[in-house]
Design an enzyme around this catalytic site. Structure first.
Site, PDB file in Angstrom:
ATOM      1  N   GLY A 227       0.782  -1.242   0.000  1.00  0.00           N
ATOM      2  CA  GLY A 227       0.000   0.000   0.000  1.00  0.00           C
ATOM      3  C   GLY A 227       0.802   1.275   0.000  1.00  0.00           C
ATOM      4  N   GLU A 268       4.739  -5.932   2.306  1.00  0.00           N
ATOM      5  CA  GLU A 268       4.442  -6.576   1.015  1.00  0.00           C
ATOM      6  C   GLU A 268       4.185  -5.521  -0.069  1.00  0.00           C
ATOM      7  OE1 GLU A 268       1.887 -10.011   3.405  1.00  0.00           O
ATOM      8  OE2 GLU A 268       0.882  -8.545   2.134  1.00  0.00           O
ATOM      9  N   PRO A 269       5.186  -4.730  -0.395  1.00  0.00           N
ATOM     10  CA  PRO A 269       4.963  -3.675  -1.397  1.00  0.00           C
ATOM     11  C   PRO A 269       4.846  -4.241  -2.803  1.00  0.00           C
ATOM     12  CG  PRO A 269       7.274  -3.795  -0.807  1.00  0.00           C
ATOM     13  CD  PRO A 269       6.577  -4.776   0.078  1.00  0.00           C
ATOM     14  N   GLY A 270       3.900  -3.711  -3.545  1.00  0.00           N
ATOM     15  CA  GLY A 270       3.792  -4.023  -4.970  1.00  0.00           C
ATOM     16  C   GLY A 270       4.147  -2.777  -5.763  1.00  0.00           C
ATOM     17  N   ARG A 307      -6.175  -0.126 -15.570  1.00  0.00           N
ATOM     18  CA  ARG A 307      -6.279   0.738 -14.383  1.00  0.00           C
ATOM     19  C   ARG A 307      -7.093   2.020 -14.603  1.00  0.00           C
ATOM     20  NH1 ARG A 307      -2.890   2.787 -11.594  1.00  0.00           N
ATOM     21  NH2 ARG A 307      -3.626   2.030  -9.591  1.00  0.00           N
ATOM     22  N   TYR A 311     -10.169   1.869 -12.059  1.00  0.00           N
ATOM     23  CA  TYR A 311     -10.027   2.672 -10.823  1.00  0.00           C
ATOM     24  C   TYR A 311      -9.985   4.170 -11.103  1.00  0.00           C
ATOM     25  CZ  TYR A 311      -7.839  -1.875  -9.847  1.00  0.00           C
ATOM     26  OH  TYR A 311      -7.545  -3.203  -9.773  1.00  0.00           O
ATOM     27  N   CYS A 337     -12.975  -2.520 -28.400  1.00  0.00           N
ATOM     28  CA  CYS A 337     -14.364  -2.193 -28.703  1.00  0.00           C
ATOM     29  C   CYS A 337     -15.123  -1.917 -27.395  1.00  0.00           C
ATOM     30  CB  CYS A 337     -14.976  -3.346 -29.480  1.00  0.00           C
ATOM     31  SG  CYS A 337     -16.360  -2.802 -30.436  1.00  0.00           S
ATOM     32  N   GLU A 338     -14.669  -0.944 -26.702  1.00  0.00           N
ATOM     33  CA  GLU A 338     -15.232  -0.462 -25.434  1.00  0.00           C
ATOM     34  C   GLU A 338     -14.757   0.987 -25.343  1.00  0.00           C
ATOM     35  OE1 GLU A 338     -16.692  -2.188 -22.756  1.00  0.00           O
ATOM     36  OE2 GLU A 338     -16.359  -4.258 -23.386  1.00  0.00           O
ATOM     37  N   TYR A 365       0.492  -3.746 -11.825  1.00  0.00           N
ATOM     38  CA  TYR A 365      -0.884  -4.075 -12.222  1.00  0.00           C
ATOM     39  C   TYR A 365      -1.167  -3.650 -13.666  1.00  0.00           C
ATOM     40  CZ  TYR A 365      -0.936  -4.440  -7.173  1.00  0.00           C
ATOM     41  OH  TYR A 365      -0.610  -4.757  -5.880  1.00  0.00           O
TER      42      TYR A 365
HETATM   43  N1  LLP Z   1      -0.434  -7.360   0.244  1.00  0.00           N
HETATM   44  C1  LLP Z   1      -1.701  -7.738   0.033  1.00  0.00           C
HETATM   45  C2  LLP Z   1      -2.312  -8.706   0.931  1.00  0.00           C
HETATM   46  C3  LLP Z   1      -2.429  -7.208  -1.036  1.00  0.00           C
HETATM   47  O1  LLP Z   1      -3.695  -7.581  -1.216  1.00  0.00           O
HETATM   48  C4  LLP Z   1      -1.815  -6.287  -1.907  1.00  0.00           C
HETATM   49  C5  LLP Z   1      -2.553  -5.734  -3.044  1.00  0.00           C
HETATM   50  C6  LLP Z   1      -0.484  -5.912  -1.661  1.00  0.00           C
HETATM   51  C7  LLP Z   1       0.168  -6.472  -0.582  1.00  0.00           C
HETATM   52  C8  LLP Z   1       0.260  -4.929  -2.535  1.00  0.00           C
HETATM   53  O2  LLP Z   1      -0.334  -3.673  -2.555  1.00  0.00           O
HETATM   54  P1  LLP Z   1       0.439  -2.434  -3.229  1.00  0.00           P
HETATM   55  O3  LLP Z   1       1.707  -2.205  -2.467  1.00  0.00           O
HETATM   56  O4  LLP Z   1       0.724  -2.819  -4.636  1.00  0.00           O
HETATM   57  O5  LLP Z   1      -0.496  -1.300  -3.139  1.00  0.00           O
HETATM   58  N2  LLP Z   1      -4.938  -3.671  -8.955  1.00  0.00           N
HETATM   59  C9  LLP Z   1      -5.031  -2.521  -8.065  1.00  0.00           C
HETATM   60  C10 LLP Z   1      -4.387  -2.757  -6.747  1.00  0.00           C
HETATM   61  C11 LLP Z   1      -4.938  -3.981  -6.062  1.00  0.00           C
HETATM   62  C12 LLP Z   1      -4.085  -4.397  -4.982  1.00  0.00           C
HETATM   63  C13 LLP Z   1      -4.453  -5.757  -4.494  1.00  0.00           C
HETATM   64  N3  LLP Z   1      -3.689  -6.124  -3.351  1.00  0.00           N
HETATM   65  C14 LLP Z   1      -4.414  -1.310  -8.769  1.00  0.00           C
HETATM   66  O6  LLP Z   1      -3.972  -1.444  -9.904  1.00  0.00           O
HETATM   67  O7  LLP Z   1      -4.418  -0.220  -8.192  1.00  0.00           O
END
Ligand code: LLP
Length: 410
Positions: A227, A268-270, A307, A311, A337-338, A365
């Protein structure tokens, strides 16, 4: 992305070269940027005995997983297949956190047999798990703290109406299950959502996690989820990870001196690791000058980057092949086609058919949510690392569109 006299570059490599070599649409990732972001987190939380676990769902390419592994990251997976990918990328089972939701005991058990860290997010699966494993295999509990956080309601996961986590109000039921099956809880987890720039949210999570950890004597780690927010446009607020690190370091120390227990911090950074490192390069197919709007139609769309549609996410767009063109206002749309508007009313250097646009912050994502909608190919992916651009995923071919389809007999 850097601007130079001879054109825009990603990590030193000219975008025109990338286009000529790999074609478009193309996902390009800057490996050094990914590592820089990882180091930022490792440094910000160094005082907390941090274990960074990359949220693989953000960008699941095996080469990216390997790069992160090589640089000291662990990994967070959401399905057994992501776990298999992580193992294939070289992660040890104990470096993998399996945070699933709404799965059955069979999938959890596969995780157990692979030796993963198991994170459970509802009372029913906790009961099944307890019945099957008793105290022979530990688990972590994903809590729902009733905090509304995150950039967009759809990516906020810790509030009362969210499906994620065990509501903290259900502590008594958790304890009853633990007592009945001798369940060993080794970690506590909260992920409140994506794009959280407010330090207070992390501190609220911390106060719940530390409070619970006092009573859960087998807990060895607190997992704060992901997050961490990055900037999507100029003036955007990022998460101040150093500030959070300073606060949390004190809280971990206080907990240790009060209880004699030293806990690890897991995150858990994404997005924080890969969002800004990724670009989607797309070719302009058509410029459509309607009376009210000038549309730029490109050779990508919601099938490759969903995205903006899903969102209302804002992704900066730049015309990287017309460096001197006079700026005009355009609405950039995909070829699906959207209504797949990638950016409305954007000021871009004059756009001509054949120009290349770079869509920014596409590392997280982007590809991982891509599809073959409209029977279009998913793009290729390229990783630039140490001055070298390597193809890390081939563009789909028609065989991919047909794969798995079985022609019925009539
Ligand atoms: N840990 C858990 C349990 C999660 O569910 C997620 C994301 C993360 C870590 C990583 O979150 P981040 O650091 O990337 O914000 N597809 C959406 C975001 C959905 C995230 C789902 N879970 C987007 O493109 O904004």
């Amino acid at each position: 992305m850097q601007f130079a006299q001879d054109g825009y570059k990603v990590s030193g490599i000219n975008i025109s070269e990338l286009k000529a070599h790999f074609g478009t649409p193309l996902y390009v990732y800057d490996g050094e940027k990914i590592i820089e972001q990882l180091k930022k987190l490792q440094t910000a939380f160094a005082g907390c005995d941090v274990k960074v676990k990359f949220a693989a769902k953000a960008l699941t390419n095996i080469s990216i997983l390997k790069l992160l592994k090589k640089n000291g990251s662990g990994v967070d997976v959401v399905s057994i297949n992501e776990a298999r990918l992580a193992l294939k990328a070289g992660f040890e089972a104990n470096e993998i956190m399996f945070t699933s939701n709404c799965i059955d005991l069979e999938e959890v058990s596969e995780g157990v047999s692979l030796g993963l860290n198991i994170n459970l997010d509802n009372l029913s699966i906790l009961e099944h798990f307890g019945k099957k494993y008793g105290n022979s295999y530990p688990c972590c509990l994903r809590l729902n703290p009733s905090i509304l956080a995150g950039g967009n309601y759809k990516i906020s996961t810790g509030h009362k109406l969210s499906k994620f986590g065990i509501p903290i109000e259900q502590l008594d039921q958790i304890n009853a299950l633990i007592d009945r099956y001798y369940i060993k809880v080794n970690g506590l987890h909260i992920h409140t959502g994506s794009e959280i720039s407010d330090t207070e949210v992390f501190l609220k999570m911390a106060s719940i996690l530390f409070e619970w950890a006092k009573d859960f004597s087998n807990v060895k780690f607190l997992d704060f989820g992901g997050g961490f927010k990055v900037a999507y446009k100029a003036g955007d607020k990022e998460t101040n990870v150093d500030e959070i690190g300073t606060h949390l370091e004190k809280l971990f120390e206080q907990f240790e001196s009060a209880t004699g227990r030293k806990l690890q911090m897991w995150i858990e950074p994404g997005k924080f690791l890969v969002s800004d490192a990724g670009y989607l390069l797309t070719k302009v197919n058509t410029v459509k000058r309607n009376p009210t709007v000038t549309f730029v139609g490109v050779n990508t769309g919601l099938n490759h980057l969903i995205r903006p549609m899903m969102y209302d996410a804002y992704h900066e767009i730049e015309n990287v092949t017309n460096l001197t063109g006079v700026q005009e206002t355009y609405t950039v749309v995909g070829n699906i086609c959207e209504t797949d508007t990638l950016g409305s009313d954007r000021k871009l250097n004059e756009v001509r058919e054949g120009d290349i646009l770079a869509i920014k912050n596409a590392g997280a994502y982007g590809y991982s949510m891509a599809s073959n909608y409209n029977s279009r190919f998913r793009p290729a992916e390229v990783l630039i690392y140490k001055g070298k651009a390597q193809l890390i995923r081939e563009r789909d071919t028609f065989e991919d569109i047909l794969r798995g389809q079985v022609e019925a007999e009539f």
